[in-house]
Design a protein around this motif. Structure first.
Motif, PDB file in Angstrom:
ATOM      1  N   THR A   1      28.710   4.731  20.717  1.00 21.16           N
ATOM      2  CA  THR A   1      29.538   5.892  21.065  1.00 21.16           C
ATOM      3  C   THR A   1      28.989   6.525  22.333  1.00 21.16           C
ATOM      4  O   THR A   1      27.788   6.738  22.465  1.00 21.16           O
ATOM      5  CB  THR A   1      29.521   6.935  19.935  1.00 21.16           C
ATOM      6  OG1 THR A   1      30.095   6.374  18.747  1.00 21.16           O
ATOM      7  CG2 THR A   1      30.316   8.174  20.331  1.00 21.16           C
ATOM      8  N   GLN A   2      29.884   6.837  23.256  1.00 18.90           N
ATOM      9  CA  GLN A   2      29.480   7.471  24.504  1.00 18.90           C
ATOM     10  C   GLN A   2      30.315   8.724  24.737  1.00 18.90           C
ATOM     11  O   GLN A   2      31.545   8.680  24.763  1.00 18.90           O
ATOM     12  CB  GLN A   2      29.655   6.516  25.682  1.00 18.90           C
ATOM     13  CG  GLN A   2      29.139   7.090  26.991  1.00 18.90           C
ATOM     14  CD  GLN A   2      29.140   6.061  28.089  1.00 18.90           C
ATOM     15  OE1 GLN A   2      29.954   5.153  28.092  1.00 18.90           O
ATOM     16  NE2 GLN A   2      28.234   6.197  29.036  1.00 18.90           N
ATOM     17  N   MET A   3      29.617   9.844  24.883  1.00 15.30           N
ATOM     18  CA  MET A   3      30.258  11.133  25.129  1.00 15.30           C
ATOM     19  C   MET A   3      29.824  11.666  26.490  1.00 15.30           C
ATOM     20  O   MET A   3      28.711  11.398  26.939  1.00 15.30           O
ATOM     21  CB  MET A   3      29.881  12.128  24.036  1.00 15.30           C
ATOM     22  CG  MET A   3      30.458  11.770  22.676  1.00 15.30           C
ATOM     23  SD  MET A   3      29.763  12.779  21.356  1.00 15.30           S
ATOM     24  CE  MET A   3      28.213  11.914  21.078  1.00 15.30           C
ATOM     25  N   ILE A   4      30.702  12.414  27.119  1.00 14.40           N
ATOM     26  CA  ILE A   4      30.410  12.979  28.437  1.00 14.40           C
ATOM     27  C   ILE A   4      30.792  14.453  28.441  1.00 14.40           C
ATOM     28  O   ILE A   4      31.959  14.805  28.186  1.00 14.40           O
ATOM     29  CB  ILE A   4      31.169  12.230  29.544  1.00 14.40           C
ATOM     30  CG1 ILE A   4      30.780  10.752  29.565  1.00 14.40           C
ATOM     31  CG2 ILE A   4      30.886  12.864  30.910  1.00 14.40           C
ATOM     32  CD1 ILE A   4      31.590   9.909  30.528  1.00 14.40           C
ATOM     33  N   TYR A   5      29.800  15.299  28.715  1.00 17.70           N
ATOM     34  CA  TYR A   5      30.058  16.724  28.932  1.00 17.70           C
ATOM     35  C   TYR A   5      30.235  16.933  30.433  1.00 17.70           C
ATOM     36  O   TYR A   5      29.451  16.410  31.232  1.00 17.70           O
ATOM     37  CB  TYR A   5      28.875  17.571  28.441  1.00 17.70           C
ATOM     38  CG  TYR A   5      28.883  18.977  28.993  1.00 17.70           C
ATOM     39  CD1 TYR A   5      29.595  19.985  28.357  1.00 17.70           C
ATOM     40  CD2 TYR A   5      28.208  19.282  30.169  1.00 17.70           C
ATOM     41  CE1 TYR A   5      29.629  21.266  28.883  1.00 17.70           C
ATOM     42  CE2 TYR A   5      28.236  20.556  30.705  1.00 17.70           C
ATOM     43  CZ  TYR A   5      28.940  21.554  30.060  1.00 17.70           C
ATOM     44  OH  TYR A   5      28.968  22.811  30.577  1.00 17.70           O
ATOM     45  N   VAL A   6      31.267  17.674  30.803  1.00 15.82           N
ATOM     46  CA  VAL A   6      31.447  18.021  32.207  1.00 15.82           C
ATOM     47  C   VAL A   6      31.581  19.532  32.338  1.00 15.82           C
ATOM     48  O   VAL A   6      32.182  20.192  31.494  1.00 15.82           O
ATOM     49  CB  VAL A   6      32.680  17.320  32.839  1.00 15.82           C
ATOM     50  CG1 VAL A   6      32.435  15.834  32.980  1.00 15.82           C
ATOM     51  CG2 VAL A   6      33.943  17.581  32.036  1.00 15.82           C
TER      52      VAL A   6
ATOM     53  N   PHE B   1      23.591  14.482  35.663  1.00 14.58           N
ATOM     54  CA  PHE B   1      23.745  14.566  37.110  1.00 14.58           C
ATOM     55  C   PHE B   1      23.372  15.980  37.531  1.00 14.58           C
ATOM     56  O   PHE B   1      24.150  16.909  37.353  1.00 14.58           O
ATOM     57  CB  PHE B   1      25.175  14.216  37.515  1.00 14.58           C
ATOM     58  CG  PHE B   1      25.406  14.183  39.004  1.00 14.58           C
ATOM     59  CD1 PHE B   1      24.444  13.676  39.863  1.00 14.58           C
ATOM     60  CD2 PHE B   1      26.589  14.646  39.547  1.00 14.58           C
ATOM     61  CE1 PHE B   1      24.652  13.634  41.233  1.00 14.58           C
ATOM     62  CE2 PHE B   1      26.817  14.610  40.916  1.00 14.58           C
ATOM     63  CZ  PHE B   1      25.837  14.106  41.757  1.00 14.58           C
ATOM     64  N   GLN B   2      22.125  16.114  38.032  1.00 15.94           N
ATOM     65  CA  GLN B   2      21.591  17.408  38.439  1.00 15.94           C
ATOM     66  C   GLN B   2      21.579  18.404  37.276  1.00 15.94           C
ATOM     67  O   GLN B   2      21.970  19.566  37.431  1.00 15.94           O
ATOM     68  CB  GLN B   2      22.417  17.958  39.608  1.00 15.94           C
ATOM     69  CG  GLN B   2      22.456  17.050  40.832  1.00 15.94           C
ATOM     70  CD  GLN B   2      21.140  17.039  41.602  1.00 15.94           C
ATOM     71  OE1 GLN B   2      20.835  17.960  42.322  1.00 15.94           O
ATOM     72  NE2 GLN B   2      20.362  15.981  41.428  1.00 15.94           N
TER      73      GLN B   2
ATOM     74  N   GLY C   1      28.159   9.999  38.543  1.00 21.18           N
ATOM     75  CA  GLY C   1      28.044  11.366  39.012  1.00 21.18           C
ATOM     76  C   GLY C   1      29.149  11.737  39.983  1.00 21.18           C
ATOM     77  O   GLY C   1      29.649  12.861  39.969  1.00 21.18           O
ATOM     78  N   ALA C   2      29.562  10.783  40.802  1.00 23.86           N
ATOM     79  CA  ALA C   2      30.609  11.047  41.787  1.00 23.86           C
ATOM     80  C   ALA C   2      31.952  11.348  41.134  1.00 23.86           C
ATOM     81  O   ALA C   2      32.818  11.987  41.741  1.00 23.86           O
ATOM     82  CB  ALA C   2      30.751   9.859  42.730  1.00 23.86           C
ATOM     83  N   HIS C   3      32.147  10.886  39.916  1.00 29.17           N
ATOM     84  CA  HIS C   3      33.388  11.164  39.194  1.00 29.17           C
ATOM     85  C   HIS C   3      33.256  12.351  38.245  1.00 29.17           C
ATOM     86  O   HIS C   3      34.184  13.150  38.109  1.00 29.17           O
ATOM     87  CB  HIS C   3      33.822   9.928  38.414  1.00 29.17           C
ATOM     88  CG  HIS C   3      34.199   8.769  39.278  1.00 29.17           C
ATOM     89  ND1 HIS C   3      35.243   8.815  40.174  1.00 29.17           N
ATOM     90  CD2 HIS C   3      33.645   7.540  39.413  1.00 29.17           C
ATOM     91  CE1 HIS C   3      35.325   7.655  40.821  1.00 29.17           C
ATOM     92  NE2 HIS C   3      34.366   6.870  40.372  1.00 29.17           N
TER      93      HIS C   3
ATOM     94  N   PRO D   1      28.590  17.501  39.508  1.00 27.92           N
ATOM     95  CA  PRO D   1      27.302  18.152  39.200  1.00 27.92           C
ATOM     96  C   PRO D   1      27.378  18.905  37.881  1.00 27.92           C
ATOM     97  O   PRO D   1      28.385  19.521  37.561  1.00 27.92           O
ATOM     98  CB  PRO D   1      27.116  19.113  40.385  1.00 27.92           C
ATOM     99  CG  PRO D   1      27.926  18.521  41.492  1.00 27.92           C
ATOM    100  CD  PRO D   1      29.116  17.889  40.831  1.00 27.92           C
ATOM    101  N   GLY D   2      26.274  18.839  37.128  1.00 30.21           N
ATOM    102  CA  GLY D   2      26.233  19.512  35.834  1.00 30.21           C
ATOM    103  C   GLY D   2      26.756  18.675  34.688  1.00 30.21           C
ATOM    104  O   GLY D   2      26.804  19.137  33.543  1.00 30.21           O
TER     105      GLY D   2
END
Length: 281
Positions: free
Chosen positions: A155-160, A232-233, A265-267, A270-271
């Motif tokens: 499972t892969q989750m991404i917080y933006v 990413f940062q 990170g480019a998509h 930051p954060g």
């Protein structure tokens, strides 16, 4: 070690360099363009990329061209490989698999191009497992079986911090549903079948990430698990999340905390913070 099955992946897998070298995993670089400068992503400092994104400088990503795959496949064959398993970032996020398939048609040994439907360590942990199986002498089908099992269970989750950067790059997918929310509402997305979808949201980053940790614990199960936290940062928060998972998961086999691929990170912007749980059984 037996390496009749060569393992190839791309730089978005976030595999630590020493691990890739030890297991002889070939890592092909995606390309990043900031303004007029274009280079392999590994050569672009993350601080420079983040600053460019905040300033609105145009940022573009592109897959490796087919010749990059061809020459790496050729080198694997020259080194004695009898087959190649080439595992790459989701087709829903990049055309990397298409480049790999084009190159595979030009080499004189079996090449199995696998769309991981994931990215980052969500892809990286299964690739490592496949390379370990190959080094232990597993057949091509045996290695593919190990890879498939790990990809399916991961499972892969991404917080933006904001969906704006995903919107700019056209990778927002079904996460579009989160647009229009108040700026204080922070989304956590999940990669499902290669596409980003909404998972949970919270009022502020702390609550959103708390919900992401709860999801990770629920999906990890009771057995041994590999855990990845990529940022990413956002290093301080990544360490906090890693500590929470160490405390809550009964059998953490391997934990990797690292800055994410510059391409991701480019998509994501930051954060951003990625959280991967990959059961190891």
């Amino acid at each position: 070690m037996n390496h009749h099955v060569a393992i190839v992946t791309d730089s978005t897998a976030s595999i630590p360099t020493d691990v890739a070298e030890q297991l002889r995993i070939c890592v092909i670089q995606l390309e990043l363009k900031i303004g007029e400068r274009e280079d392999d992503e590994r050569r672009v400092p993350h601080e420079e990329l983040a600053q460019a994104m905040r300033e609105g400088t145009p940022v573009e990503t592109s897959p490796p061209p087919p010749p990059a795959f061809f020459w790496n496949y050729h080198d694997a064959a020259a080194s004695g490989a009898e087959s190649i398993i080439s595992v790459h970032i989701s087709d829903g996020l990049s055309q990397t698999c298409a480049s790999a398939r084009s190159a595979a048609e030009e080499v004189n040994l079996p090449v199995f191009v696998v769309d991981s439907r994931l990215c980052g360590l969500g892809m990286g942990f299964p690739v490592i497992a496949a390379a370990e199986a190959a080094a232990a002498g597993a057949s091509t089908q045996g290695v593919l079986g190990v890879l498939d099992k790990r990809l399916r269970s991961t499972t892969q989750m991404i917080y933006v911090d904001t969906l704006e950067y995903l919107r700019r790059s056209g990778r927002v997918g079904r996460a579009q549903a989160f647009f229009g929310q108040a700026l204080s509402i922070k989304p956590v997305l999940v990669l499902r079948e290669g596409v980003l979808e909404p998972l949970v949201k919270g009022l502020g980053p702390e609550r959103a990430l708390k919900k992401a940790v709860q999801q990770a614990v629920a999906r990890a199960g009771d057995g041994p698990v590999d855990v990845g936290i990529e940022h990413f940062q956002y290093a301080e928060r990544a360490q906090e999340v890693a500590g929470q998972l160490r405390n809550q998961l009964p059998q953490v086999r391997r934990i990797v905390v690292a800055e994410t691929s510059a391409i991701i990170g480019a998509h994501a912007g930051p954060g951003a913070l990625g959280l991967t749980v990959s059961p190891a059984t």
